[in-house]
Scaffold this motif. Sequence first.
Motif, mmCIF file in Angstrom:
data_model
loop_
_atom_site.group_PDB
_atom_site.id
_atom_site.type_symbol
_atom_site.label_atom_id
_atom_site.label_comp_id
_atom_site.label_asym_id
_atom_site.label_seq_id
_atom_site.Cartn_x
_atom_site.Cartn_y
_atom_site.Cartn_z
ATOM 1 N N GLY A 36 -36.206 -12.518 44.100
ATOM 2 C CA GLY A 36 -37.324 -11.595 43.952
ATOM 3 C C GLY A 36 -37.402 -10.697 45.167
ATOM 4 N N PRO A 37 -38.135 -9.596 45.047
ATOM 5 C CA PRO A 37 -38.211 -8.649 46.159
ATOM 6 C C PRO A 37 -38.905 -9.247 47.380
ATOM 7 N N ASN A 38 -38.731 -8.628 48.518
ATOM 8 C CA ASN A 38 -39.435 -9.058 49.724
ATOM 9 C C ASN A 38 -40.929 -9.057 49.451
ATOM 10 N N GLY A 39 -41.604 -10.131 49.894
ATOM 11 C CA GLY A 39 -43.043 -10.230 49.704
ATOM 12 C C GLY A 39 -43.444 -10.911 48.409
ATOM 13 N N ALA A 40 -42.454 -11.367 47.614
ATOM 14 C CA ALA A 40 -42.756 -11.979 46.315
ATOM 15 C C ALA A 40 -43.325 -13.388 46.438
ATOM 16 N N GLY A 41 -43.190 -13.999 47.617
ATOM 17 C CA GLY A 41 -43.753 -15.341 47.823
ATOM 18 C C GLY A 41 -42.720 -16.451 47.939
ATOM 19 N N LYS A 42 -41.464 -16.099 48.123
ATOM 20 C CA LYS A 42 -40.406 -17.117 48.184
ATOM 21 C C LYS A 42 -40.546 -18.006 49.425
ATOM 22 N N SER A 43 -40.666 -17.360 50.596
ATOM 23 C CA SER A 43 -40.782 -18.146 51.833
ATOM 24 C C SER A 43 -42.050 -18.986 51.834
ATOM 25 N N ARG A 180 -26.667 -32.784 44.636
ATOM 26 C CA ARG A 180 -27.889 -32.372 45.334
ATOM 27 C C ARG A 180 -28.654 -31.326 44.524
ATOM 28 N N ALA A 181 -29.944 -31.248 44.795
ATOM 29 C CA ALA A 181 -30.757 -30.143 44.292
ATOM 30 C C ALA A 181 -30.747 -29.077 45.380
ATOM 31 N N VAL A 182 -30.366 -27.849 45.009
ATOM 32 C CA VAL A 182 -30.196 -26.786 46.013
ATOM 33 C C VAL A 182 -31.006 -25.562 45.578
ATOM 34 N N LEU A 183 -32.026 -25.238 46.344
ATOM 35 C CA LEU A 183 -32.846 -24.045 46.073
ATOM 36 C C LEU A 183 -32.509 -22.991 47.124
ATOM 37 N N VAL A 184 -32.076 -21.817 46.658
ATOM 38 C CA VAL A 184 -31.615 -20.762 47.564
ATOM 39 C C VAL A 184 -32.331 -19.467 47.235
ATOM 40 N N SER A 185 -32.996 -18.876 48.229
ATOM 41 C CA SER A 185 -33.689 -17.622 47.956
ATOM 42 C C SER A 185 -32.843 -16.428 48.354
ATOM 43 N N SER A 186 -33.080 -15.330 47.661
ATOM 44 C CA SER A 186 -32.460 -14.055 48.019
ATOM 45 C C SER A 186 -33.261 -12.931 47.394
ATOM 46 N N HIS A 187 -33.287 -11.775 48.074
ATOM 47 C CA HIS A 187 -33.922 -10.617 47.453
ATOM 48 C C HIS A 187 -32.910 -9.855 46.599
ATOM 49 N N GLY A 197 -26.642 -21.725 38.727
ATOM 50 C CA GLY A 197 -26.643 -22.010 37.298
ATOM 51 C C GLY A 197 -28.015 -21.744 36.715
ATOM 52 N N HIS A 198 -29.019 -21.785 37.565
ATOM 53 C CA HIS A 198 -30.421 -21.665 37.159
ATOM 54 C C HIS A 198 -31.055 -20.583 38.025
ATOM 55 N N LEU A 199 -31.770 -19.689 37.391
ATOM 56 C CA LEU A 199 -32.412 -18.599 38.132
ATOM 57 C C LEU A 199 -33.917 -18.628 37.927
ATOM 58 N N VAL A 200 -34.644 -18.606 39.028
ATOM 59 C CA VAL A 200 -36.093 -18.441 38.985
ATOM 60 C C VAL A 200 -36.382 -17.089 39.630
ATOM 61 N N VAL A 201 -36.784 -16.135 38.803
ATOM 62 C CA VAL A 201 -37.037 -14.778 39.294
ATOM 63 C C VAL A 201 -38.539 -14.625 39.514
ATOM 64 N N VAL A 202 -38.913 -14.169 40.709
ATOM 65 C CA VAL A 202 -40.325 -14.086 41.051
ATOM 66 C C VAL A 202 -40.725 -12.682 41.492
ATOM 67 N N GLY A 203 -41.998 -12.390 41.307
ATOM 68 C CA GLY A 203 -42.594 -11.138 41.779
ATOM 69 C C GLY A 203 -44.085 -11.359 41.946
ATOM 70 N N ARG A 204 -44.649 -10.811 43.004
ATOM 71 C CA ARG A 204 -46.097 -10.907 43.255
ATOM 72 C C ARG A 204 -46.651 -12.324 43.127
ATOM 73 N N GLY A 205 -45.918 -13.284 43.676
ATOM 74 C CA GLY A 205 -46.463 -14.633 43.778
ATOM 75 C C GLY A 205 -46.340 -15.501 42.556
#
Length: 220
Positions: A36-43, A180-187, A197-205
């Motif tokens: 998701g874009p910067n500021g989407a709430g990933k961190s 392992r379970a691996v969660l990786v963020s990227s903008h 294999g799995h995508l969680v796309v986020v925006g505005r929290g």
Amino acid sequence: EATIEVSGLRKRFGQTRALDGMTFGVQAGQVTGFVGPNGAGKSTTMRVVLGLDAADEGTALVGGRPYTSLTSPLRHVGALLDAGALQPSRTARNHLLWLAHSQGFAAARVDEVIDLVGLGTVARRKAGGFSLGMRQRLGIAAALLGDPPVLMLDEPFNGLDPEGIVWIRGLLRSLAAEGRAVLVSSHLMSELQDTAGHLVVVGRGKVVADTSVARLIERA
Ligand code: ADP
Ligand code: ADP
């Protein structure tokens, strides 16, 4: 049952709604891309999972339990949050030895993780002179010290050259293939589409799409 389970997280910083009902699960055995874009709430989501930020509402569980209730959290969850944070005057190896010591991990594990992340040739140099790419590798090495079944990496591709990006993708895939379970963020979707294999796309929290890459391609 997912290894990381994030449910209905809400969090405000003053007037900013950082998380607005963030809900998703991360399974073991594959890379989950958190895009998701910067500021989407990933961190913020990752910080809430790690108990570093408190959510206003909602729950975040790791292996069915809140992170803060795990007896030895660093043996369960490895995290890369801010690759900039390290002691510049220590060598990479001494930095890892210090972390291993303070966390009760065997010193022998340090040389294993140095090899795993490909820092062998520079491990005895001062980390202060490291490029961001080398810092990312060092941060990943630190996250792997406890050999945790769960990994959360926030923007591990930042500052890497194309070769480094290819290298991290391979490492992520092999860590997931080990169960392992691996969660990786990227903008950038492009950094993860061939790896996750799995995508969680986020925006505005909140989550705007939660799908397998195969299904995403079918729909296109
Ligand atoms: P991402 O990781 O997707 O870039 P973040 O979780 O860092 O997003 O940020 C989500 C929103 O919350 C942004 O608007 C950001 O500015 C805000 N935010 C994050 N942390 C803080 C903080 N400590 N204080 C104030 N605002 C914050
Ligand atoms: P205890 O209080 O019994 O020491 P722990 O938190 O150490 O509980 O975990 C108990 C078991 O659950 C361990 O075998 C551990 O491997 C497993 N476990 C805990 N958290 C996770 C997790 N996030 N992912 C996978 N397994 C986990």
